[in-house]
Design a protein around this motif. Structure first.
Motif, PDB file in Angstrom:
ATOM      1  N   GLU A 257       0.857  -1.187   0.000  1.00  0.00           N
ATOM      2  CA  GLU A 257       0.000   0.000   0.000  1.00  0.00           C
ATOM      3  C   GLU A 257       0.892   1.236   0.000  1.00  0.00           C
ATOM      4  O   GLU A 257       2.046   1.203   0.372  1.00  0.00           O
ATOM      5  CB  GLU A 257      -0.972   0.022   1.180  1.00  0.00           C
ATOM      6  CG  GLU A 257      -1.958  -1.127   1.193  1.00  0.00           C
ATOM      7  CD  GLU A 257      -3.038  -0.950   2.250  1.00  0.00           C
ATOM      8  OE1 GLU A 257      -3.428   0.192   2.562  1.00  0.00           O
ATOM      9  OE2 GLU A 257      -3.494  -1.975   2.773  1.00  0.00           O
ATOM     10  N   PHE A 282      -3.462   3.477  -0.761  1.00  0.00           N
ATOM     11  CA  PHE A 282      -3.917   3.089   0.575  1.00  0.00           C
ATOM     12  C   PHE A 282      -5.341   2.565   0.505  1.00  0.00           C
ATOM     13  O   PHE A 282      -6.240   3.220  -0.014  1.00  0.00           O
ATOM     14  CB  PHE A 282      -3.857   4.286   1.532  1.00  0.00           C
ATOM     15  CG  PHE A 282      -2.460   4.687   1.908  1.00  0.00           C
ATOM     16  CD1 PHE A 282      -1.699   3.892   2.746  1.00  0.00           C
ATOM     17  CD2 PHE A 282      -1.913   5.852   1.409  1.00  0.00           C
ATOM     18  CE1 PHE A 282      -0.408   4.267   3.089  1.00  0.00           C
ATOM     19  CE2 PHE A 282      -0.628   6.242   1.747  1.00  0.00           C
ATOM     20  CZ  PHE A 282       0.132   5.442   2.589  1.00  0.00           C
ATOM     21  N   MET A 288      -2.595   2.139   6.481  1.00  0.00           N
ATOM     22  CA  MET A 288      -2.494   3.557   6.803  1.00  0.00           C
ATOM     23  C   MET A 288      -1.790   3.766   8.141  1.00  0.00           C
ATOM     24  O   MET A 288      -0.918   4.638   8.277  1.00  0.00           O
ATOM     25  CB  MET A 288      -3.893   4.182   6.846  1.00  0.00           C
ATOM     26  CG  MET A 288      -4.644   4.117   5.527  1.00  0.00           C
ATOM     27  SD  MET A 288      -6.335   4.754   5.708  1.00  0.00           S
ATOM     28  CE  MET A 288      -7.118   4.007   4.276  1.00  0.00           C
TER      29      MET A 288
END
Length: 548
Positions: A257, A282, A288
């Protein structure tokens, strides 16, 4: 942070209306720490696409004030992204030729070569950014973001592929950065000290010989010395759309990501006290959180997922939702063509249009449709880019003749001819070069009425045992129609073979009914007819009778 997504919801004057308010009311309920608008153009004569909002020194502010307020009422500050498309300006939504640092064409099918800007024009565009920022502050926005990524004008100045100037605006990275730095300084001088100022910057262009990560790091060092409040890191352009996870971003990066997270780690110290945001890739709460915990960035930017899950923020923050939905579109091409740069560019455009459809649904106070088929996106794309979508570029110039049927027909003809020249014909031609041949999309060879040379153009055709039907979308005014009026002997490609025949206009044939026969499946007849209608000004059927 809700990252910028181009909405294409400006009215015919380039101003925001209730559709923008409906959309941003949805996002204001998403618990975003910051909402960045889609790109607002600083020059009404140069648009990235039909429907772009424009903010200039003389723009009316009422709609902008409502836009800012409806967002802030939900608890989120809002920054306006300011942009100039440069050579990526849409040729059917731009007055006159496109412009760029140098007369170097963008590698996207159908895009014309730009005109190189003069020194004075460059300074004028810098002034426009400053004026638009001051107007955004006056309208109640909390800040602005300068779009310096994705191949638009600021990014073009930074790229050694697009910028081959030898004056103070080109040369080494210091010269190529001058345009961006001048904009930053002029904007900061035009707004108050509490008004936010951010930059969206490419980590790289992902093109051989283009803007590199090393050069991007040098630019960030320069920006760290300026009075800015946020640097958002993205990457790529519509020639090489790495910001969408297309080829150019490694599989390991996509799996982790945050397409540009590794790059962010290398510039965290160079940015010093300036916060860094990373946008692109993301999708999960864990991804995150990992990015923030690593210290590589301070802000997580979310773009396309907000088009189908506009209020997912609270659930992510509370931990009741672990991931964001995503939809990535691919063209049905052979594997060997999937990495072709033109295919990637076209896929990027289709992906953007599909997500834009979702924004338009929310702008109409409807829910996003995650199951929306690609063929519906194709229809709405034609509708959005139709004649009404670009009339704002003629604005006052056409007002005096708005009651003239002849003037309207001429404008429509010129527009649709531009669509054919810069969009439809290049796409068909590109497919032909790839070896993708159908009877629907084929080629017609005529003899130039003045030059006497053979001219080949892409056309749609319906074949039968004795000949073929084609439609001249602009009657006898199109170039190839003029040619057959002077010399009716033509050749048309049927599969792999060229057939010789005689062409004749059939004025008593209904082009709309004829267009329906072009569909390979009767179920698609309405779609084919709608496509012809959207791109025609004064259509006439043409019958080609085989003589070979």
């Amino acid at each position: 942070m809700k990252a910028a997504l181009s909405e294409g919801l400006g009215d015919t004057a380039g101003l925001p209306d209730e559709r923008i308010e409906n959309l941003y009311r949805r996002w204001s309920d998403g618990s975003f720490g910051l909402i960045v608008t889609g790109n607002v153009m600083v020059h009404r004569g140069h648009l990235g696409e039909p429907g772009n909002v424009v903010l200039e020194a003389d723009s009316a502010l009422d709609g902008f004030r409502r836009w800012a307020k409806v967002t802030q009422d939900g608890g989120s500050p809002i920054w306006m992204q300011l942009n100039h498309p440069g050579r990526q300006a849409n040729p059917i939504a731009t007055a006159g030729p496109t412009v760029a640092p140098s007369a170097v064409a963008v590698g996207i099918p159908g895009m014309p070569a730009p005109r190189a800007l003069t020194d004075g024009e460059i300074s004028g565009i810098v002034d426009r950014f400053a004026a638009s920022a001051a107007r955004a502050e006056e309208a109640g926005f909390d800040g602005v973001q300068i779009h310096g990524a994705h191949g638009y004008l600021v990014s073009q100045f930074l790229s050694p592929l697009a910028n081959i100037r030898t004056d103070r605006w080109g040369g080494d990275i210091e010269g190529r950065s001058r345009f961006l730095l001048e904009i930053v300084r002029r904007v900061r001088g035009a707004v108050g000290p509490g008004f936010g100022l951010g930059i969206k910057l490419n980590s790289a262009d992902f093109q051989r010989g283009g803007f590199t990560e090393e050069e991007s790091r040098a630019v960030i060092e320069m920006l760290a010395d300026e009075a800015i409040d946020l640097i958002e890191i993205s990457g790529g352009s519509y020639e090489s759309p790495a910001m969408m996870g297309r080829p150019g971003v490694s599989a390991s990066t996509r799996a982790r990501e945050g397409y540009f997270l590794e790059y962010a780690e290398t510039v965290r110290s160079l940015a010093r006290a300036v916060p860094l945001a990373v946008t692109g890739g993301f999708r999960t709460r864990a991804g995150m959180q990992e990015a923030l915990d690593s210290g590589a960035c301070d802000v997580i930017g979310i773009g396309r997922p907000t088009a189908i899950a506009p209020t997912a923020g609270p659930a992510l923050l509370e931990g009741t939702r672990q991931s964001l939905p995503q939809r990535s579109l691919r063209l049905p091409v052979p594997r060997r063509l999937a990495s072709n740069s033109s295919v990637r560019s076209l896929e990027g455009a289709l992906d953007l249009q599909w997500h834009t459809d979702q924004l338009h649904k929310m702008g109409a106070a409807k829910e996003p449709d995650v199951d929306r088929p690609l063929w519906r996106t194709a229809i709405t794309t034609v509708q959005r880019n139709g004649i009404d979508g670009v009339r704002h570029k003629r604005g006052a110039a056409s007002a005096k003749s708005s009651n003239s049927t002849t003037s309207a027909a001429v404008r429509k003809f010129r527009f649709e001819r531009t669509v054919g020249r810069y969009v439809a014909n290049p796409v068909v031609g590109f497919a032909q070069r790839l070896g993708i041949r159908t009877t629907f999309a084929t080629e017609l060879e005529t003899t130039g009425r003045k030059s006497g040379k053979l001219r080949t153009v892409p056309v749609a055709a319906a074949f039968d045992s004795t000949g073929a039907w084609v439609i001249s979308q602009h009657g006898t005014r199109s170039g190839w129609a003029y040619n057959i009026a002077a010399q009716p002997t033509v050749r048309i490609r049927q599969g792999e073979n060229w057939r010789t025949g005689t062409a004749a206009f059939v004025t008593d044939d209904d082009p709309q009914l004829r267009a329906r026969t072009f569909a390979a499946n009767p179920l698609f007849a309405p779609l084919v007819a709608a496509g012809f209608a959207a791109l025609a000004s004064d259509p006439v059927s043409v019958r080609i009778t085989f003589t070979d």
